[in-house]
Design a protein around this motif. Structure first.
Motif, PDB file in Angstrom:
ATOM      1  N   LYS A 178       0.734  -1.242   0.066  1.00  0.00           N
ATOM      2  CA  LYS A 178      -0.072  -0.064  -0.090  1.00  0.00           C
ATOM      3  C   LYS A 178       0.782   1.345   0.117  1.00  0.00           C
ATOM      4  N   LEU A 179       2.056   1.391   0.749  1.00  0.00           N
ATOM      5  CA  LEU A 179       2.805   2.250   0.656  1.00  0.00           C
ATOM      6  C   LEU A 179       3.521   2.454  -0.586  1.00  0.00           C
ATOM      7  N   PHE A 180       3.700   1.671  -1.179  1.00  0.00           N
ATOM      8  CA  PHE A 180       4.534   1.787  -2.743  1.00  0.00           C
ATOM      9  C   PHE A 180       3.414   2.453  -3.626  1.00  0.00           C
ATOM     10  N   GLY A 181       2.329   1.810  -3.510  1.00  0.00           N
ATOM     11  CA  GLY A 181       1.203   2.322  -4.236  1.00  0.00           C
ATOM     12  C   GLY A 181       1.027   3.879  -4.219  1.00  0.00           C
ATOM     13  N   LEU A 182       1.097   4.350  -2.725  1.00  0.00           N
ATOM     14  CA  LEU A 182       0.879   5.819  -2.421  1.00  0.00           C
ATOM     15  C   LEU A 182       2.235   6.725  -2.656  1.00  0.00           C
ATOM     16  N   LEU A 183       3.350   5.981  -2.720  1.00  0.00           N
ATOM     17  CA  LEU A 183       4.388   6.689  -3.107  1.00  0.00           C
ATOM     18  C   LEU A 183       4.447   6.818  -4.585  1.00  0.00           C
ATOM     19  N   GLY A 184       3.912   6.106  -5.452  1.00  0.00           N
ATOM     20  CA  GLY A 184       3.776   6.352  -6.736  1.00  0.00           C
ATOM     21  C   GLY A 184       3.231   7.623  -7.515  1.00  0.00           C
ATOM     22  N   ILE A 185       2.116   7.861  -6.689  1.00  0.00           N
ATOM     23  CA  ILE A 185       1.344   9.048  -6.895  1.00  0.00           C
ATOM     24  C   ILE A 185       2.208  10.313  -6.814  1.00  0.00           C
ATOM     25  N   ILE A 186       3.460  10.277  -5.812  1.00  0.00           N
ATOM     26  CA  ILE A 186       4.150  11.437  -5.763  1.00  0.00           C
ATOM     27  C   ILE A 186       5.368  11.252  -6.507  1.00  0.00           C
ATOM     28  N   LEU A 187       5.800  10.216  -6.657  1.00  0.00           N
ATOM     29  CA  LEU A 187       7.281  10.016  -7.206  1.00  0.00           C
ATOM     30  C   LEU A 187       6.959   9.816  -8.917  1.00  0.00           C
ATOM     31  N   GLY A 188       5.973   9.286  -9.330  1.00  0.00           N
ATOM     32  CA  GLY A 188       5.923   9.004 -10.649  1.00  0.00           C
ATOM     33  C   GLY A 188       6.572   7.495 -10.853  1.00  0.00           C
ATOM     34  N   PHE A 189       6.340   6.953 -12.139  1.00  0.00           N
ATOM     35  CA  PHE A 189       6.799   5.656 -12.603  1.00  0.00           C
ATOM     36  C   PHE A 189       8.236   5.495 -12.306  1.00  0.00           C
ATOM     37  N   GLU A 190       9.183   6.292 -12.869  1.00  0.00           N
ATOM     38  CA  GLU A 190      10.857   5.942 -12.736  1.00  0.00           C
ATOM     39  C   GLU A 190      11.242   6.020 -11.315  1.00  0.00           C
ATOM     40  N   LYS A 191      10.800   7.077 -10.632  1.00  0.00           N
ATOM     41  CA  LYS A 191      11.306   7.105  -9.340  1.00  0.00           C
ATOM     42  C   LYS A 191      10.639   6.235  -8.381  1.00  0.00           C
ATOM     43  N   THR A 192       9.709   5.590  -8.570  1.00  0.00           N
ATOM     44  CA  THR A 192       8.969   4.538  -7.754  1.00  0.00           C
ATOM     45  C   THR A 192       9.877   3.410  -8.115  1.00  0.00           C
ATOM     46  N   LEU A 193      10.296   2.981  -9.131  1.00  0.00           N
ATOM     47  CA  LEU A 193      11.155   1.906  -9.499  1.00  0.00           C
ATOM     48  C   LEU A 193      12.582   2.176  -8.600  1.00  0.00           C
ATOM     49  N   PHE A 238      16.523  13.668  -4.805  1.00  0.00           N
ATOM     50  CA  PHE A 238      17.608  13.527  -5.796  1.00  0.00           C
ATOM     51  C   PHE A 238      17.489  12.510  -6.979  1.00  0.00           C
ATOM     52  N   GLY A 239      16.231  12.065  -7.073  1.00  0.00           N
ATOM     53  CA  GLY A 239      15.955  11.021  -8.161  1.00  0.00           C
ATOM     54  C   GLY A 239      16.328  11.531  -9.494  1.00  0.00           C
ATOM     55  N   ASP A 240      16.204  12.845  -9.888  1.00  0.00           N
ATOM     56  CA  ASP A 240      16.359  13.299 -11.417  1.00  0.00           C
ATOM     57  C   ASP A 240      17.851  13.309 -11.392  1.00  0.00           C
ATOM     58  N   ALA A 241      18.796  13.539 -10.586  1.00  0.00           N
ATOM     59  CA  ALA A 241      20.261  13.570 -10.821  1.00  0.00           C
ATOM     60  C   ALA A 241      20.506  12.037 -10.847  1.00  0.00           C
ATOM     61  N   VAL A 242      20.132  11.317  -9.932  1.00  0.00           N
ATOM     62  CA  VAL A 242      20.568  10.041 -10.045  1.00  0.00           C
ATOM     63  C   VAL A 242      20.173   9.231 -11.295  1.00  0.00           C
ATOM     64  N   SER A 244      19.314  10.606 -14.295  1.00  0.00           N
ATOM     65  CA  SER A 244      20.393  11.339 -15.346  1.00  0.00           C
ATOM     66  C   SER A 244      21.710  10.666 -15.358  1.00  0.00           C
ATOM     67  N   TRP A 245      22.456  10.606 -14.302  1.00  0.00           N
ATOM     68  CA  TRP A 245      23.515   9.968 -14.056  1.00  0.00           C
ATOM     69  C   TRP A 245      23.697   8.503 -14.836  1.00  0.00           C
ATOM     70  N   TYR A 246      22.457   7.714 -14.336  1.00  0.00           N
ATOM     71  CA  TYR A 246      22.497   6.452 -14.875  1.00  0.00           C
ATOM     72  C   TYR A 246      22.519   6.094 -16.187  1.00  0.00           C
ATOM     73  N   PHE A 247      21.216   6.995 -16.827  1.00  0.00           N
ATOM     74  CA  PHE A 247      21.047   6.758 -18.076  1.00  0.00           C
ATOM     75  C   PHE A 247      22.276   7.559 -19.035  1.00  0.00           C
ATOM     76  N   ASN A 248      22.627   8.641 -18.535  1.00  0.00           N
ATOM     77  CA  ASN A 248      23.359   9.293 -19.441  1.00  0.00           C
ATOM     78  C   ASN A 248      24.900   9.055 -19.317  1.00  0.00           C
ATOM     79  N   ASP A 249      25.453   8.741 -18.196  1.00  0.00           N
ATOM     80  CA  ASP A 249      26.809   8.517 -17.959  1.00  0.00           C
ATOM     81  C   ASP A 249      27.076   6.964 -17.905  1.00  0.00           C
ATOM     82  N   LEU A 250      26.201   6.149 -17.547  1.00  0.00           N
ATOM     83  CA  LEU A 250      26.722   4.692 -17.448  1.00  0.00           C
ATOM     84  C   LEU A 250      26.170   3.793 -18.607  1.00  0.00           C
ATOM     85  N   MET A 251      24.982   4.236 -19.180  1.00  0.00           N
ATOM     86  CA  MET A 251      24.369   3.474 -20.311  1.00  0.00           C
ATOM     87  C   MET A 251      25.066   3.913 -21.595  1.00  0.00           C
TER      88      MET A 251
END
Length: 251
Positions: A178-193, A238-242, A244-251
């Motif tokens: 239930k908590l993760f379902g609620l977190l998803g509303i605020i964080l959105g798909f990518e930040k929930t994962l 800090f999700g946007d920075a994390v 961005s670092w993963y997809f742009n610098d590591l991928m």
């Protein structure tokens, strides 16, 4: 002006942190916490106003009740201080805008859940139900980009944890789902994962450390909520920075 506002939010956080301690400890037991006066959990003595000053009362009383002289849990001043710091950081990071109220509500819910899960290994339904409509309203006022990310985040968060519960036969609880379902509303798909990934990583690392230090044993149940709380706050601020670092610098 900025320094004054930072101090103001810090002081507000201290005050609310004291209240969140009470809510986190009483809500799982369905005890009233709005009108009832604070009491010592050891001797049930009704506390005076000068015994309820955030952090300072704990220091002046040397961490003990003035009446029964038994130790007061360190979690009380710790939660007050952390809430103060998180309220101040929310202003620094988000600023005075529509998202600021979302940040404060988000921090407030996670602090309460941290207290309740640490105390009872339980994430109260009444707390989640209280914040659910508030988060929906805030995401209507200040939607994510794209707006449907909140819906996808809520569905993904709840369904992934439900799958984990089925596969592991109780490795996680319904409260986590239930908590993760609620977190998803605020964080959105990518930040929930991202929150799910970070909470598992934090839990694995800290669990290993606690095992090596013999603080816990292999069969001892450990609350997962605090790991989710830390991961969710990391993803929110800090999700946007994390990502961005993963997809742009590591991928």
């Amino acid at each position: 002006m900025d320094n004054m506002l930072i101090l103001l939010f810090f002081l507000l956080g201290l005050i609310f942190g004291s209240f969140f301690n009470v809510v986190g400890l009483r809500a799982p037991l369905k005890q009233p916490f709005v009108n009832d006066r604070s009491i010592c959990p050891q001797c049930n003595h009704q506390l005076k106003w000068y015994e309820l000053i955030p952090i300072l009362s704990y220091i002046f009383q040397r961490g003990r009740c003035r009446h029964c002289h038994k130790k007061i849990s360190y979690l009380y001043p710790l939660i007050e201080l952390l809430t103060g710091l998180l309220f101040a950081f929310s202003y620094i990071k988000v600023g005075l805008n529509a998202e600021m109220m979302t940040a404060l509500l988000f921090v407030s819910m996670l602090v309460i859940i941290f207290v309740s899960d640490m105390a009872y290994m339980l994430i109260p339904n009444n707390i989640l139900l209280f914040f659910l409509p508030l988060f929906i309203v805030m995401r209507i006022i200040h939607p994510l980009d794209p707006w449907w990310s909140s819906i996808m985040g809520a569905l993904a968060g709840g369904m992934i944890i439900a799958l984990v519960i089925l596969v592991s036969r109780g490795g996680m609880g319904a409260g986590d789902m239930k908590l993760f379902g609620l977190l998803g509303i605020i964080l959105g798909f990518e930040k929930t994962l991202l929150t799910l990934f970070l909470s598992c990583m934090i839990g694995a690392v800290l669990g290993l450390v606690l095992l090596l230090l013999k603080v816990i044993n292999r069969k001892q149940p450990v609350p997962f909520g605090p790991y989710i709380v830390v991961a969710a706050m990391t993803a929110y601020f800090f999700g946007d920075a994390v990502l961005s670092w993963y997809f742009n610098d590591l991928m």
